[in-house]
Design a protein around this motif. Structure first.
Motif, PDB file in Angstrom:
ATOM      1  N   UNK A 186       0.829  -1.208   0.000  1.00  0.00           N
ATOM      2  CA  UNK A 186       0.000   0.000   0.000  1.00  0.00           C
ATOM      3  C   UNK A 186       0.859   1.253   0.000  1.00  0.00           C
ATOM      4  N   UNK A 187       1.871   1.268   0.847  1.00  0.00           N
ATOM      5  CA  UNK A 187       2.731   2.444   0.937  1.00  0.00           C
ATOM      6  C   UNK A 187       3.616   2.560  -0.293  1.00  0.00           C
ATOM      7  N   UNK A 188       4.039   1.442  -0.856  1.00  0.00           N
ATOM      8  CA  UNK A 188       4.836   1.495  -2.086  1.00  0.00           C
ATOM      9  C   UNK A 188       4.043   2.139  -3.218  1.00  0.00           C
ATOM     10  N   UNK A 189       2.758   1.785  -3.343  1.00  0.00           N
ATOM     11  CA  UNK A 189       1.916   2.377  -4.385  1.00  0.00           C
ATOM     12  C   UNK A 189       1.823   3.891  -4.217  1.00  0.00           C
ATOM     13  N   UNK A 190       1.633   4.334  -2.985  1.00  0.00           N
ATOM     14  CA  UNK A 190       1.554   5.768  -2.704  1.00  0.00           C
ATOM     15  C   UNK A 190       2.883   6.474  -3.004  1.00  0.00           C
ATOM     16  N   UNK A 191       3.988   5.894  -2.549  1.00  0.00           N
ATOM     17  CA  UNK A 191       5.306   6.511  -2.781  1.00  0.00           C
ATOM     18  C   UNK A 191       5.591   6.615  -4.274  1.00  0.00           C
ATOM     19  N   UNK A 192       5.266   5.571  -5.023  1.00  0.00           N
ATOM     20  CA  UNK A 192       5.475   5.612  -6.474  1.00  0.00           C
ATOM     21  C   UNK A 192       4.647   6.728  -7.111  1.00  0.00           C
ATOM     22  N   UNK A 193       3.414   6.901  -6.624  1.00  0.00           N
ATOM     23  CA  UNK A 193       2.533   7.933  -7.168  1.00  0.00           C
ATOM     24  C   UNK A 193       3.094   9.330  -6.922  1.00  0.00           C
ATOM     25  N   UNK A 194       3.503   9.604  -5.691  1.00  0.00           N
ATOM     26  CA  UNK A 194       3.979  10.957  -5.406  1.00  0.00           C
ATOM     27  C   UNK A 194       5.375  11.198  -5.966  1.00  0.00           C
ATOM     28  N   UNK A 195       6.152  10.127  -6.141  1.00  0.00           N
ATOM     29  CA  UNK A 195       7.449  10.291  -6.801  1.00  0.00           C
ATOM     30  C   UNK A 195       7.254  10.702  -8.252  1.00  0.00           C
ATOM     31  N   UNK A 196       6.278  10.080  -8.925  1.00  0.00           N
ATOM     32  CA  UNK A 196       5.959  10.473 -10.299  1.00  0.00           C
ATOM     33  C   UNK A 196       5.423  11.897 -10.337  1.00  0.00           C
ATOM     34  N   UNK A 197       4.579  12.223  -9.358  1.00  0.00           N
ATOM     35  CA  UNK A 197       4.039  13.573  -9.269  1.00  0.00           C
ATOM     36  C   UNK A 197       5.168  14.590  -9.087  1.00  0.00           C
ATOM     37  N   UNK A 198       6.111  14.280  -8.228  1.00  0.00           N
ATOM     38  CA  UNK A 198       7.255  15.173  -7.974  1.00  0.00           C
ATOM     39  C   UNK A 198       8.088  15.347  -9.249  1.00  0.00           C
ATOM     40  N   UNK A 199       8.373  14.235  -9.926  1.00  0.00           N
ATOM     41  CA  UNK A 199       9.165  14.304 -11.150  1.00  0.00           C
ATOM     42  C   UNK A 199       8.469  15.116 -12.236  1.00  0.00           C
ATOM     43  N   UNK A 200       7.164  14.911 -12.397  1.00  0.00           N
ATOM     44  CA  UNK A 200       6.410  15.647 -13.415  1.00  0.00           C
ATOM     45  C   UNK A 200       6.398  17.139 -13.125  1.00  0.00           C
ATOM     46  N   UNK A 201       6.186  17.493 -11.877  1.00  0.00           N
ATOM     47  CA  UNK A 201       6.113  18.902 -11.515  1.00  0.00           C
ATOM     48  C   UNK A 201       7.461  19.595 -11.659  1.00  0.00           C
ATOM     49  N   UNK A 202       8.526  18.898 -11.293  1.00  0.00           N
ATOM     50  CA  UNK A 202       9.843  19.517 -11.369  1.00  0.00           C
ATOM     51  C   UNK A 202      10.389  19.562 -12.787  1.00  0.00           C
ATOM     52  N   UNK A 203      10.027  18.583 -13.612  1.00  0.00           N
ATOM     53  CA  UNK A 203      10.483  18.610 -14.994  1.00  0.00           C
ATOM     54  C   UNK A 203       9.758  19.676 -15.807  1.00  0.00           C
ATOM     55  N   UNK A 204       8.507  19.976 -15.405  1.00  0.00           N
ATOM     56  CA  UNK A 204       7.738  20.990 -16.126  1.00  0.00           C
ATOM     57  C   UNK A 204       7.932  22.384 -15.556  1.00  0.00           C
ATOM     58  N   UNK A 205       8.572  22.441 -14.377  1.00  0.00           N
ATOM     59  CA  UNK A 205       8.784  23.737 -13.742  1.00  0.00           C
ATOM     60  C   UNK A 205       7.543  24.284 -13.065  1.00  0.00           C
ATOM     61  N   UNK A 206       6.487  23.476 -12.928  1.00  0.00           N
ATOM     62  CA  UNK A 206       5.245  23.952 -12.312  1.00  0.00           C
ATOM     63  C   UNK A 206       5.372  23.949 -10.800  1.00  0.00           C
ATOM     64  N   UNK A 207       4.550  24.750 -10.155  1.00  0.00           N
ATOM     65  CA  UNK A 207       4.611  24.878  -8.713  1.00  0.00           C
ATOM     66  C   UNK A 207       3.877  23.726  -8.041  1.00  0.00           C
ATOM     67  N   UNK A 208       4.423  23.274  -6.895  1.00  0.00           N
ATOM     68  CA  UNK A 208       3.751  22.242  -6.120  1.00  0.00           C
ATOM     69  C   UNK A 208       3.013  22.835  -4.933  1.00  0.00           C
ATOM     70  N   UNK A 209       2.931  24.156  -4.860  1.00  0.00           N
ATOM     71  CA  UNK A 209       2.246  24.768  -3.728  1.00  0.00           C
ATOM     72  C   UNK A 209       0.742  24.557  -3.852  1.00  0.00           C
ATOM     73  N   UNK A 210       0.066  24.588  -2.719  1.00  0.00           N
ATOM     74  CA  UNK A 210      -1.365  24.343  -2.668  1.00  0.00           C
ATOM     75  C   UNK A 210      -2.042  25.545  -2.047  1.00  0.00           C
ATOM     76  N   UNK A 211      -3.088  26.044  -2.700  1.00  0.00           N
ATOM     77  CA  UNK A 211      -3.807  27.194  -2.176  1.00  0.00           C
ATOM     78  C   UNK A 211      -5.081  26.736  -1.481  1.00  0.00           C
ATOM     79  N   UNK A 212      -5.510  27.534  -0.509  1.00  0.00           N
ATOM     80  CA  UNK A 212      -6.747  27.241   0.221  1.00  0.00           C
ATOM     81  C   UNK A 212      -7.915  27.876  -0.530  1.00  0.00           C
ATOM     82  N   UNK A 213      -8.990  27.129  -0.733  1.00  0.00           N
ATOM     83  CA  UNK A 213     -10.152  27.660  -1.433  1.00  0.00           C
ATOM     84  C   UNK A 213     -11.415  27.322  -0.663  1.00  0.00           C
ATOM     85  N   UNK A 214     -12.474  28.037  -0.948  1.00  0.00           N
ATOM     86  CA  UNK A 214     -13.789  27.751  -0.377  1.00  0.00           C
ATOM     87  C   UNK A 214     -14.705  27.278  -1.493  1.00  0.00           C
TER      88      UNK A 214
END
Length: 256
Positions: A186-214
């Protein structure tokens, strides 16, 4: 109604009622891992608070997979080992917005790029000692990954509170698990997902920050909303947690 409320508290909104497990005896210093092959080889820290041992188990699985260093968040004044007294102390801290003192420090804090922060759900949210930890260090330029353990509910609220407590950081999708779901796969699946997310965001130069919305803000803007599993949701059925918003401006993460 009173019985239902009491059962909710006992089943996971206060202290976890798992059997007490021994904590890592590290004198509150960082336990060094083997180094990370994840997140572009950046230096990773797992910082966690665990009372009953469940969150410790999850933290250890994260370390085993990522090779991260580990720091146990431990109060100067220990929490009671008996369940009911622990819930009483935890509730008093929450009601008083307390900041329990922590033993030790992460002396090499500046070395870490990715920080996992984890805890059990206590009284519908994070234990107050997590606020102490988050307010003790600077998170600018770091990426935070929240995780928690719970018995019944308030998973999303607890993950969101860790995000709220580290506003200067970027964030990756957190995970909350019940005791029975804490497995290597279970944890391996999650780590793989966020590792891919991290790689995609950093390769594209997009921000990983999260804003609060209503929901009011979301209702005013034409967009598509997805949860972190990729399922499309509507504004009316959004609960507390993180979501991906896709509109004319592209994709971004928001915290509800």
């Amino acid at each position: 109604m009173l019985l239902v409320s009491f059962l909710t508290i006992v089943s996971g909104s206060a202290c976890s009622n798992d059997n007490i497990m021994s904590e890592l005896d590290n004198d509150n210093e960082v336990i060094e891992g083997t180094g990370s092959a994840y997140f572009g080889g950046k230096k990773v820290l797992v910082a966690y608070f665990s009372w009953g041992g469940t969150t410790q188990r999850m933290a250890q699985h994260i370390q085993n997979i990522t090779g991260a260093d580990v720091f146990r968040i431990e109060p100067v004044t220990p929490y009671p080992t008996a369940y009911t007294p622990c819930t009483e102390v935890a509730r008093e801290e929450k009601d008083n917005n307390a900041r329990p003192a922590i033993k030790g420090t992460v002396n090499n804090w500046d070395d870490y790029d990715v920080v996992f922060i984890g805890c059990p759900v206590w009284w519908w949210t994070t234990p107050m000692i997590i606020h102490t930890f988050c307010e003790s260090y600077g998170f600018k330029g770091k990426t935070v990954v929240p995780f928690c353990t719970y018995a019944a509910t308030y998973r999303d609220e607890t993950l969101a509170e860790i995000v709220n407590s580290t506003p200067d950081a970027a964030h990756l999708a957190g995970e909350g698990l019940t005791s029975g779901r804490i497995t290597p796969s279970t944890i391996q699946t999650w780590i793989d997902l966020i590792n891919e997310e991290w790689n995609n965001q950093n390769s594209s130069g997009s921000s990983t920050s999260i804003s609060q919305v209503t929901t009011e803000v979301l209702s005013d803007i034409p967009q598509k909303i997805y949860d972190l599993s990729g399922r499309k949701v509507t504004v009316s059925n959004m609960t507390y947690g993180m979501y991906v918003i896709k509109d004319s401006n592209g994709s971004r993460k928001v915290l509800r």
